[in-house]
Scaffold this motif. Structure first.
Motif, PDB file in Angstrom:
ATOM      1  N   SER A 137       0.839  -1.318  -0.017  1.00 20.94           N
ATOM      2  CA  SER A 137      -0.195  -0.004  -0.286  1.00 20.94           C
ATOM      3  C   SER A 137       1.267   1.325  -0.412  1.00 20.94           C
ATOM      4  O   SER A 137       0.804   2.447  -0.790  1.00 20.94           O
ATOM      5  CB  SER A 137      -1.053   0.252   1.062  1.00 20.94           C
ATOM      6  N   PHE A 138       1.510   1.259   0.794  1.00 17.49           N
ATOM      7  CA  PHE A 138       2.941   2.037   0.245  1.00 17.49           C
ATOM      8  C   PHE A 138       3.474   2.570  -0.324  1.00 17.49           C
ATOM      9  O   PHE A 138       3.540   3.656  -0.882  1.00 17.49           O
ATOM     10  CB  PHE A 138       4.227   2.298   1.842  1.00 17.49           C
ATOM     11  N   GLY A 139       3.707   1.080  -1.059  1.00 19.46           N
ATOM     12  CA  GLY A 139       3.700   0.863  -3.023  1.00 19.46           C
ATOM     13  C   GLY A 139       3.702   2.336  -3.935  1.00 19.46           C
ATOM     14  O   GLY A 139       3.928   2.661  -4.234  1.00 19.46           O
ATOM     15  N   VAL A 140       1.800   1.947  -3.532  1.00 21.87           N
ATOM     16  CA  VAL A 140       0.992   2.228  -4.406  1.00 21.87           C
ATOM     17  C   VAL A 140       1.326   3.747  -3.875  1.00 21.87           C
ATOM     18  O   VAL A 140       0.727   4.890  -5.061  1.00 21.87           O
ATOM     19  CB  VAL A 140      -0.706   1.176  -4.572  1.00 21.87           C
ATOM     20  N   MET A 141       0.895   4.046  -2.908  1.00 25.82           N
ATOM     21  CA  MET A 141       1.092   6.288  -2.523  1.00 25.82           C
ATOM     22  C   MET A 141       1.741   6.383  -3.453  1.00 25.82           C
ATOM     23  O   MET A 141       1.725   7.301  -3.332  1.00 25.82           O
ATOM     24  CB  MET A 141       0.772   5.629  -0.900  1.00 25.82           C
ATOM     25  N   ALA A 142       3.499   5.595  -3.094  1.00 19.09           N
ATOM     26  CA  ALA A 142       4.681   6.286  -3.759  1.00 19.09           C
ATOM     27  C   ALA A 142       4.178   6.509  -5.370  1.00 19.09           C
ATOM     28  O   ALA A 142       4.850   7.504  -5.805  1.00 19.09           O
ATOM     29  CB  ALA A 142       5.494   5.636  -2.984  1.00 19.09           C
ATOM     30  N   VAL A 143       4.355   5.219  -5.904  1.00 17.61           N
ATOM     31  CA  VAL A 143       4.070   5.414  -7.165  1.00 17.61           C
ATOM     32  C   VAL A 143       2.491   6.374  -7.544  1.00 17.61           C
ATOM     33  O   VAL A 143       3.132   7.650  -8.448  1.00 17.61           O
ATOM     34  CB  VAL A 143       3.610   4.186  -7.801  1.00 17.61           C
ATOM     35  N   ARG A 144       1.955   6.427  -6.976  1.00 11.17           N
ATOM     36  CA  ARG A 144       0.378   7.887  -7.457  1.00 11.17           C
ATOM     37  C   ARG A 144       1.172   8.911  -6.789  1.00 11.17           C
ATOM     38  O   ARG A 144       0.603   9.778  -7.832  1.00 11.17           O
ATOM     39  CB  ARG A 144      -0.612   7.411  -6.615  1.00 11.17           C
ATOM     40  N   LYS A 145       2.261   9.281  -6.237  1.00 10.22           N
ATOM     41  CA  LYS A 145       2.675  10.191  -5.682  1.00 10.22           C
ATOM     42  C   LYS A 145       3.648  10.912  -6.265  1.00 10.22           C
ATOM     43  O   LYS A 145       3.440  12.283  -7.645  1.00 10.22           O
ATOM     44  CB  LYS A 145       3.280  10.681  -4.324  1.00 10.22           C
ATOM     45  N   LEU A 146       4.119  10.047  -7.303  1.00 14.03           N
ATOM     46  CA  LEU A 146       5.442  10.499  -8.318  1.00 14.03           C
ATOM     47  C   LEU A 146       5.238  10.264  -9.794  1.00 14.03           C
ATOM     48  O   LEU A 146       5.090  11.105 -10.761  1.00 14.03           O
ATOM     49  CB  LEU A 146       6.248   9.114  -8.073  1.00 14.03           C
ATOM     50  N   THR A 147       4.117   9.673 -10.169  1.00 13.08           N
ATOM     51  CA  THR A 147       2.738   9.904 -11.268  1.00 13.08           C
ATOM     52  C   THR A 147       2.198  10.737 -11.593  1.00 13.08           C
ATOM     53  O   THR A 147       1.017  11.242 -12.488  1.00 13.08           O
ATOM     54  CB  THR A 147       2.809   8.688 -11.989  1.00 13.08           C
ATOM     55  N   GLY A 148       0.968  10.948 -10.133  1.00  5.93           N
ATOM     56  CA  GLY A 148       0.582  12.959 -10.756  1.00  5.93           C
ATOM     57  C   GLY A 148      -0.936  12.013 -10.337  1.00  5.93           C
ATOM     58  O   GLY A 148      -1.668  12.374 -10.660  1.00  5.93           O
ATOM     59  N   GLY A 149      -0.755  10.378 -10.118  1.00  7.07           N
ATOM     60  CA  GLY A 149      -2.177  10.009  -9.773  1.00  7.07           C
ATOM     61  C   GLY A 149      -1.908   9.247 -10.996  1.00  7.07           C
ATOM     62  O   GLY A 149      -3.688   8.190 -10.365  1.00  7.07           O
ATOM     63  N   ALA A 150      -1.899   8.917 -11.928  1.00  4.60           N
ATOM     64  CA  ALA A 150      -1.799   8.529 -13.005  1.00  4.60           C
ATOM     65  C   ALA A 150      -1.717   6.726 -12.755  1.00  4.60           C
ATOM     66  O   ALA A 150      -0.435   7.075 -13.024  1.00  4.60           O
ATOM     67  CB  ALA A 150      -1.971   9.338 -14.220  1.00  4.60           C
ATOM     68  N   ILE A 151      -2.042   6.286 -12.457  1.00  6.30           N
ATOM     69  CA  ILE A 151      -1.793   4.368 -12.596  1.00  6.30           C
ATOM     70  C   ILE A 151      -2.160   3.924 -14.180  1.00  6.30           C
ATOM     71  O   ILE A 151      -3.488   3.278 -13.982  1.00  6.30           O
ATOM     72  CB  ILE A 151      -1.558   3.777 -11.545  1.00  6.30           C
ATOM     73  N   GLU A 152      -1.159   4.146 -15.123  1.00  7.86           N
ATOM     74  CA  GLU A 152      -1.957   2.455 -16.305  1.00  7.86           C
ATOM     75  C   GLU A 152      -1.602   1.486 -15.915  1.00  7.86           C
ATOM     76  O   GLU A 152      -2.588   0.523 -16.903  1.00  7.86           O
ATOM     77  CB  GLU A 152      -1.336   3.367 -17.536  1.00  7.86           C
ATOM     78  N   GLU A 153      -0.653   1.286 -15.350  1.00  5.60           N
ATOM     79  CA  GLU A 153      -1.094  -0.277 -15.432  1.00  5.60           C
ATOM     80  C   GLU A 153      -1.113  -0.481 -13.638  1.00  5.60           C
ATOM     81  O   GLU A 153      -0.750  -0.186 -13.049  1.00  5.60           O
ATOM     82  CB  GLU A 153       0.324  -0.999 -15.998  1.00  5.60           C
ATOM     83  N   SER A 154      -1.261  -1.777 -13.128  1.00  8.03           N
ATOM     84  CA  SER A 154      -1.727  -2.698 -12.547  1.00  8.03           C
ATOM     85  C   SER A 154      -0.224  -3.112 -11.528  1.00  8.03           C
ATOM     86  O   SER A 154       1.249  -2.849 -12.020  1.00  8.03           O
ATOM     87  CB  SER A 154      -2.543  -3.835 -11.542  1.00  8.03           C
ATOM     88  N   ILE A 155       0.398  -2.796 -10.225  1.00  7.91           N
ATOM     89  CA  ILE A 155       1.472  -2.801 -10.122  1.00  7.91           C
ATOM     90  C   ILE A 155       1.478  -4.787  -9.342  1.00  7.91           C
ATOM     91  O   ILE A 155       0.180  -4.931  -8.812  1.00  7.91           O
ATOM     92  CB  ILE A 155       1.781  -1.768  -8.355  1.00  7.91           C
ATOM     93  N   ASN A 156       3.243  -5.472 -10.112  1.00  9.99           N
ATOM     94  CA  ASN A 156       2.898  -6.814  -9.561  1.00  9.99           C
ATOM     95  C   ASN A 156       2.724  -6.930  -7.964  1.00  9.99           C
ATOM     96  O   ASN A 156       4.156  -6.158  -6.968  1.00  9.99           O
ATOM     97  CB  ASN A 156       3.879  -6.842 -10.304  1.00  9.99           C
ATOM     98  N   PHE A 157       2.228  -7.603  -7.566  1.00 11.23           N
ATOM     99  CA  PHE A 157       2.011  -7.861  -6.480  1.00 11.23           C
ATOM    100  C   PHE A 157       3.171  -8.899  -5.572  1.00 11.23           C
ATOM    101  O   PHE A 157       4.284  -9.078  -4.454  1.00 11.23           O
ATOM    102  CB  PHE A 157       0.625  -8.324  -5.640  1.00 11.23           C
ATOM    103  N   GLY A 158       3.457  -9.381  -7.204  1.00 13.57           N
ATOM    104  CA  GLY A 158       4.339 -11.080  -6.669  1.00 13.57           C
ATOM    105  C   GLY A 158       5.797 -10.829  -5.899  1.00 13.57           C
ATOM    106  O   GLY A 158       6.517 -11.450  -4.815  1.00 13.57           O
ATOM    107  N   PRO A 159       6.577  -9.915  -6.610  1.00 12.86           N
ATOM    108  CA  PRO A 159       8.025  -9.755  -5.864  1.00 12.86           C
ATOM    109  C   PRO A 159       7.551  -8.873  -4.517  1.00 12.86           C
ATOM    110  O   PRO A 159       8.604  -8.715  -4.251  1.00 12.86           O
ATOM    111  CB  PRO A 159       8.311  -8.630  -6.886  1.00 12.86           C
ATOM    112  N   ILE A 160       6.747  -8.188  -3.950  1.00 12.24           N
ATOM    113  CA  ILE A 160       6.868  -7.494  -2.993  1.00 12.24           C
ATOM    114  C   ILE A 160       6.556  -8.557  -1.803  1.00 12.24           C
ATOM    115  O   ILE A 160       6.922  -8.857  -0.890  1.00 12.24           O
ATOM    116  CB  ILE A 160       5.248  -6.423  -2.637  1.00 12.24           C
TER     117      ILE A 160
END
Length: 120
Positions: free
Chosen positions: A66-89
């Protein structure tokens, strides 16, 4: 070391959580929300760490993810075009929980459950 009962419970708890999530997704949306690889990996982590360790991995990886998703949303300005892979996490968290459980067993979130499952 895990008892045989803890290994079996770890298999069912580790793989069962993701299998249930996948079955719920298929029934509600018609598509699998969790891939078969993640289910098999979670079952293997459950066998490796037992039921308590498997739940610890699930809790900690959800928090880290969840912190990773928040960080990616912050870096991309709220636009995530693809899902984040949960396997490596999940895999990295399994290693951290294993090492943390070996070094600091009382620091694990669900360490009080070890008596109930027979994990020694």
């Amino acid at each position: 070391l895990l008892t045989p009962a803890a290994v079996i419970w770890g298999l069912f708890v580790g793989g069962g959580v993701f299998l249930a999530a996948s079955m719920f997704s298929v029934m509600s949306k018609g598509t699998a929300g969790v891939s078969e690889g993640v289910i098999k990996h979670a079952a293997a982590v459950g066998v490796w760490l037992g039921p308590v360790g498997s739940l610890n991995v699930l809790i900690v990886s959800a928090i880290i993810g969840s912190f990773g998703v928040m960080a990616v949303r912050k870096l991309t300005g709220g636009a995530i075009e693809e899902s984040i892979n949960f396997g490596p996490i999940y895999a990295a968290t399994a290693i951290l929980v294993f090492l943390g459980g070996q070094m600091f067993p009382s620091a694990m979130p669900l360490s009080f459950l070890t008596i109930n499952f027979g994990v020694s």
